[in-house]
Structures are given as structure tokens and as C-alpha cells.
Design a protein around this motif. Sequence first.
Motif, PDB file in Angstrom:
ATOM      1  N   LYS A  34       0.831  -1.284  -0.012  1.00 39.82           N
ATOM      2  CA  LYS A  34      -0.068  -0.046  -0.007  1.00 39.82           C
ATOM      3  C   LYS A  34       0.990   1.172  -0.145  1.00 39.82           C
ATOM      4  CE  LYS A  34      -3.944  -2.176   2.037  1.00 39.82           C
ATOM      5  NZ  LYS A  34      -3.568  -3.364   1.660  1.00 39.82           N
ATOM      6  N   LYS A  35       1.918   1.071   0.588  1.00 39.88           N
ATOM      7  CA  LYS A  35       2.949   2.290   0.569  1.00 39.88           C
ATOM      8  C   LYS A  35       3.490   2.598  -0.571  1.00 39.88           C
ATOM      9  CE  LYS A  35       3.395   3.731   4.814  1.00 39.88           C
ATOM     10  NZ  LYS A  35       2.930   5.267   5.473  1.00 39.88           N
ATOM     11  N   LEU A  36       3.773   1.592  -1.577  1.00 40.28           N
ATOM     12  CA  LEU A  36       4.263   1.711  -2.962  1.00 40.28           C
ATOM     13  C   LEU A  36       3.152   1.742  -3.957  1.00 40.28           C
ATOM     14  CD1 LEU A  36       7.017  -1.014  -2.771  1.00 40.28           C
ATOM     15  CD2 LEU A  36       7.376   1.522  -2.094  1.00 40.28           C
ATOM     16  N   LYS A  37       1.796   1.815  -3.414  1.00 39.49           N
ATOM     17  CA  LYS A  37       0.894   1.662  -4.451  1.00 39.49           C
ATOM     18  C   LYS A  37       0.846   0.781  -5.203  1.00 39.49           C
ATOM     19  CE  LYS A  37       0.110   6.774  -3.928  1.00 39.49           C
ATOM     20  NZ  LYS A  37       0.121   8.034  -4.756  1.00 39.49           N
ATOM     21  N   ILE A  38       1.052  -0.487  -4.769  1.00 40.63           N
ATOM     22  CA  ILE A  38       1.015  -1.984  -5.493  1.00 40.63           C
ATOM     23  C   ILE A  38      -0.207  -2.752  -5.117  1.00 40.63           C
ATOM     24  CG2 ILE A  38       2.400  -3.736  -6.224  1.00 40.63           C
ATOM     25  CD1 ILE A  38       5.061  -2.006  -5.738  1.00 40.63           C
ATOM     26  N   SER A  39      -0.732  -3.650  -5.977  1.00 41.27           N
ATOM     27  CA  SER A  39      -1.551  -4.525  -5.653  1.00 41.27           C
ATOM     28  C   SER A  39      -1.064  -5.535  -4.801  1.00 41.27           C
ATOM     29  CB  SER A  39      -2.172  -5.131  -7.018  1.00 41.27           C
ATOM     30  OG  SER A  39      -2.842  -6.394  -6.539  1.00 41.27           O
ATOM     31  N   THR A  40      -1.889  -5.853  -3.731  1.00 46.15           N
ATOM     32  CA  THR A  40      -1.314  -6.918  -2.721  1.00 46.15           C
ATOM     33  C   THR A  40      -1.231  -8.230  -3.338  1.00 46.15           C
ATOM     34  OG1 THR A  40      -3.626  -7.499  -2.214  1.00 46.15           O
ATOM     35  CG2 THR A  40      -2.355  -6.043  -0.469  1.00 46.15           C
ATOM     36  N   PHE A  41      -1.886  -8.407  -4.421  1.00 48.01           N
ATOM     37  CA  PHE A  41      -1.610  -9.716  -5.516  1.00 48.01           C
ATOM     38  C   PHE A  41      -0.294  -9.924  -5.994  1.00 48.01           C
ATOM     39  CE2 PHE A  41      -1.403 -12.066  -9.350  1.00 48.01           C
ATOM     40  CZ  PHE A  41      -2.139 -13.179  -9.031  1.00 48.01           C
ATOM     41  N   LEU A 160      -4.855   3.575  -4.138  1.00 51.89           N
ATOM     42  CA  LEU A 160      -4.407   2.430  -3.218  1.00 51.89           C
ATOM     43  C   LEU A 160      -5.711   1.650  -2.812  1.00 51.89           C
ATOM     44  CD1 LEU A 160      -2.468   4.533  -0.586  1.00 51.89           C
ATOM     45  CD2 LEU A 160      -1.568   2.968  -2.225  1.00 51.89           C
ATOM     46  N   GLU A 161      -5.435   0.234  -2.573  1.00 46.36           N
ATOM     47  CA  GLU A 161      -6.501  -0.619  -2.334  1.00 46.36           C
ATOM     48  C   GLU A 161      -7.031  -0.031  -0.903  1.00 46.36           C
ATOM     49  OE1 GLU A 161      -4.938  -4.399  -4.852  1.00 46.36           O
ATOM     50  OE2 GLU A 161      -5.133  -4.339  -2.578  1.00 46.36           O
ATOM     51  N   TRP A 197       9.887   1.727   7.587  1.00 47.16           N
ATOM     52  CA  TRP A 197      11.007   1.078   8.183  1.00 47.16           C
ATOM     53  C   TRP A 197      10.552  -0.152   9.066  1.00 47.16           C
ATOM     54  CZ3 TRP A 197      11.194   0.896  13.365  1.00 47.16           C
ATOM     55  CH2 TRP A 197      10.663   1.626  14.264  1.00 47.16           C
ATOM     56  N   PHE A 198       9.301   0.125   9.641  1.00 50.95           N
ATOM     57  CA  PHE A 198       8.963  -0.946  10.600  1.00 50.95           C
ATOM     58  C   PHE A 198       8.095  -2.055   9.685  1.00 50.95           C
ATOM     59  CE2 PHE A 198       5.337  -2.659  13.189  1.00 50.95           C
ATOM     60  CZ  PHE A 198       6.233  -3.074  14.294  1.00 50.95           C
ATOM     61  N   LEU A 199       7.569  -1.637   8.773  1.00 57.35           N
ATOM     62  CA  LEU A 199       7.077  -2.616   7.950  1.00 57.35           C
ATOM     63  C   LEU A 199       8.095  -3.585   7.190  1.00 57.35           C
ATOM     64  CD1 LEU A 199       4.373  -0.406   5.778  1.00 57.35           C
ATOM     65  CD2 LEU A 199       3.954  -1.920   7.750  1.00 57.35           C
ATOM     66  N   ILE A 200       9.058  -2.946   6.856  1.00 58.41           N
ATOM     67  CA  ILE A 200      10.351  -3.872   6.344  1.00 58.41           C
ATOM     68  C   ILE A 200      10.836  -4.835   7.587  1.00 58.41           C
ATOM     69  CG2 ILE A 200      12.482  -3.768   5.525  1.00 58.41           C
ATOM     70  CD1 ILE A 200      12.162  -1.129   4.227  1.00 58.41           C
ATOM     71  N   ILE A 201      10.885  -4.279   8.758  1.00 55.58           N
ATOM     72  CA  ILE A 201      11.645  -5.129   9.794  1.00 55.58           C
ATOM     73  C   ILE A 201      10.526  -6.156  10.067  1.00 55.58           C
ATOM     74  CG2 ILE A 201      11.945  -5.157  12.194  1.00 55.58           C
ATOM     75  CD1 ILE A 201      12.938  -2.301  11.919  1.00 55.58           C
ATOM     76  N   ILE A 202       9.387  -6.164  10.135  1.00 56.94           N
ATOM     77  CA  ILE A 202       8.368  -7.083  10.451  1.00 56.94           C
ATOM     78  C   ILE A 202       8.092  -8.076   9.525  1.00 56.94           C
ATOM     79  CG2 ILE A 202       7.016  -5.753  12.353  1.00 56.94           C
ATOM     80  CD1 ILE A 202       4.694  -5.512  10.362  1.00 56.94           C
ATOM     81  N   THR A 203       8.449  -7.494   8.061  1.00 54.88           N
ATOM     82  CA  THR A 203       8.215  -8.594   6.949  1.00 54.88           C
ATOM     83  C   THR A 203       9.293  -9.470   7.029  1.00 54.88           C
ATOM     84  OG1 THR A 203       7.030  -6.747   5.517  1.00 54.88           O
ATOM     85  CG2 THR A 203       8.085  -8.698   4.311  1.00 54.88           C
ATOM     86  N   VAL A 204      10.716  -8.903   7.367  1.00 54.73           N
ATOM     87  CA  VAL A 204      11.986  -9.769   7.275  1.00 54.73           C
ATOM     88  C   VAL A 204      11.846 -10.915   8.634  1.00 54.73           C
ATOM     89  CG1 VAL A 204      14.495  -9.623   7.520  1.00 54.73           C
ATOM     90  CG2 VAL A 204      13.264  -8.028   6.049  1.00 54.73           C
TER      91      VAL A 204
END
Length: 353
Positions: A34-41, A160-161, A197-204
Motif C-alpha cells: 500500500k505504501k508503494l501503491k502496488i496490488s497486494t496480489f 491504493l486499495e 522502516w517498521f514494515l520492512i522489519i516485521i516482513t523480514v
Amino acid sequence: MGKIILEIFLLVLGFALLVKGADFFVDGASGIAKKLKISTFIIGVTVVAVGTSAPELAVTVMDALSGSGELIVGNILGSNIINIFLILGVSAIICKLPVEKTTRFIDLPFLILSSALFVILGCFAGNGFLWWEGIILLALYAAFMVYNVVLAKKQSKVMLEEAPAAVTFDCAAASATEQNFLQKIKSGYENLLNKIWFLIIITVVGLAMVVGGAQLVVTSARFIATEVFKIPEEIVALTVVAFGTSLPELVTSVSAARKGDVGIATGNIIGSNIANLLLIGGVGALCTGASGLAFSTEGLVSGLVSLFAALLLFGSCWGKSKSVTRIAGVILLACLVAYYVFVFLNLFIFHIY
């Protein structure tokens, strides 16, 4: 006795890491999309799919380098069958899974093509995959990823979705102090979800927990099955290994469906199956070297079942709702039961497996 208790503890720990890691992973991946405005699919079919296919890749590389390679094809096809029949079946029962137009016209046909090509190449050169066939598989996967990158750039210009529903906490039975404490944690977590930055951390971190948890579950379950209950190795390979390496897809897709992120749920499975066939199959063919990657009779049968699963999924999303419905989910689960009944009958009675 102490060894058994330790393995049971590691099994429980593995499941705990899987469940909580999937929550973090889905929150991070959908937030980045959503931050990058890309489909979640798109995120599901690329980043999430490759991440949750890490156990299959690890099993493939370790088995190929050990000089065996006997688990690779079975692991790939068994995981693909479980991904569609079990994981999408359960996800569809939890929440109807809408399928986008590009998925119906591009991604699913590509999955069907990949499934058919895998079987054809496996039967082509003496019932196995040679190194040059591995290059073909990897080249096709590279083309698929390039297509998704181009599509992601186009979608970045779209609105954004809507954000998925937030996870709710059942605090009805908690005291006022406990409710305030839980509410502060929930509020603080949701505020951090707005920071990239937090989104990247919890993704990893979530991915590491999912993959690590899957490895613990596979290793512990395999030990308990073979050493404690004396279950034959063939059954363990067809069930524990295939199911265990599909656990990341299972917990990630179910968690995404529960939160309303249906794009990640469907994209994860379709992308994982394509990655299993083309990326992991290609790597396996290259790692086995001149000996090639064996493709036996059971591989042919499982390959045809995997192709049927892709065709069934493709056919299930062309109704009025353009979705994988709950009824379709029940049918997928019934197909999984029928497949394993067939496998065990052949194993114990006809000795084909």
C-alpha cells in the motif's frame, strides 16, 4: 525419553513461530504494497511467494548436493498439490477469494502451462531433468518475474486499495487494567504500521519466523514419526515433508484470508506453485549436475494431479462472482482427501509408490 520431550517442545515452538510469524509477514507485506501503491496480489505472487517457498528451496538444494535428489520432485509436486487443494481450500472456506482479471487471463494460464511443461520435460529425456532443462525452467521464471515487475510499475499509478480489517483482540474477560495495557500495545503497533522502516522489519522478521518454524516442525515431526511411531519413510516423505514445507504458505494464506488480504492469499499460492515448478525445479536440475533430476512413475502421477489441481482452480473462478467460493473450497479439500487415499492405497496394496 528426554529426546522425545525435546522434539515435542520444538514441534510446538515451530507451530508458534509459524502462526505469529505469518501475522507479522502479512502485516508487513500488505503495508509495503500500500505504501508503494502496488496490488497486494503482486506482492503475494512475487515477494511473499518466493519467501514462503524458501523451505522447498532449502530441501531441494540440500537433497541435490547430498547426491540423492530423490525428494526434490516429490517435494515440489506434493507441495503444489497441498497448496491448491488444502491451503486455497481452507482459505476459500474462511473467506471468498475474488480473482482479478489479469490473474484469470495471465497468471493461472501460466501456472497451467508451467505444470504441463514440468511433466513434459520430466518425461522427455529419459524420465528426468537434465541441466539444460533446468535452464529452460529458470528462464521462464525470470520472464514471469519481469512481467510482474512491469505490471507493478503500471499499478503504482492506480489508487491504493482499501486497507484490510485490523486484527481484533478479545478483551471481554480481561480486567480494566489488562484492557488498557492491551489497547496501548495494539495502538502502538498500528501506529508503527504507518512507518515503512517498521514494515520492512516485521516482513523480514516474520519471514524468518515462518521459515524457521517450518524447519522445526518438519525436523521434529519427521523424528517423531519415524523414531517413535515407526512410520515408513515413504509415507513421511509424501506427508510430513510435503506438508511441512507448505506450512509457510498455509499459515500465511490463512492469516491473509482472515485479515481480508485476499490478494496475498491467492497470489501467495499461485506464485509459490510457479516458483516451485520453475525456480526450485530449475535449481534442482542444475544442482544434480550430469546425473540429472530423477522423474519416476510416481512423479508422473503427482505431476498430472498437480496439473489437474491448477485446471480445477482455473475453472472455479469463472462463475458469476469471479471468485473461489466456499463451495469450491470444499471441493478442493475433497480432492486432497481423494488424492491421499489413492497414494496410500498404492503404497500399501499395489506398491506403486
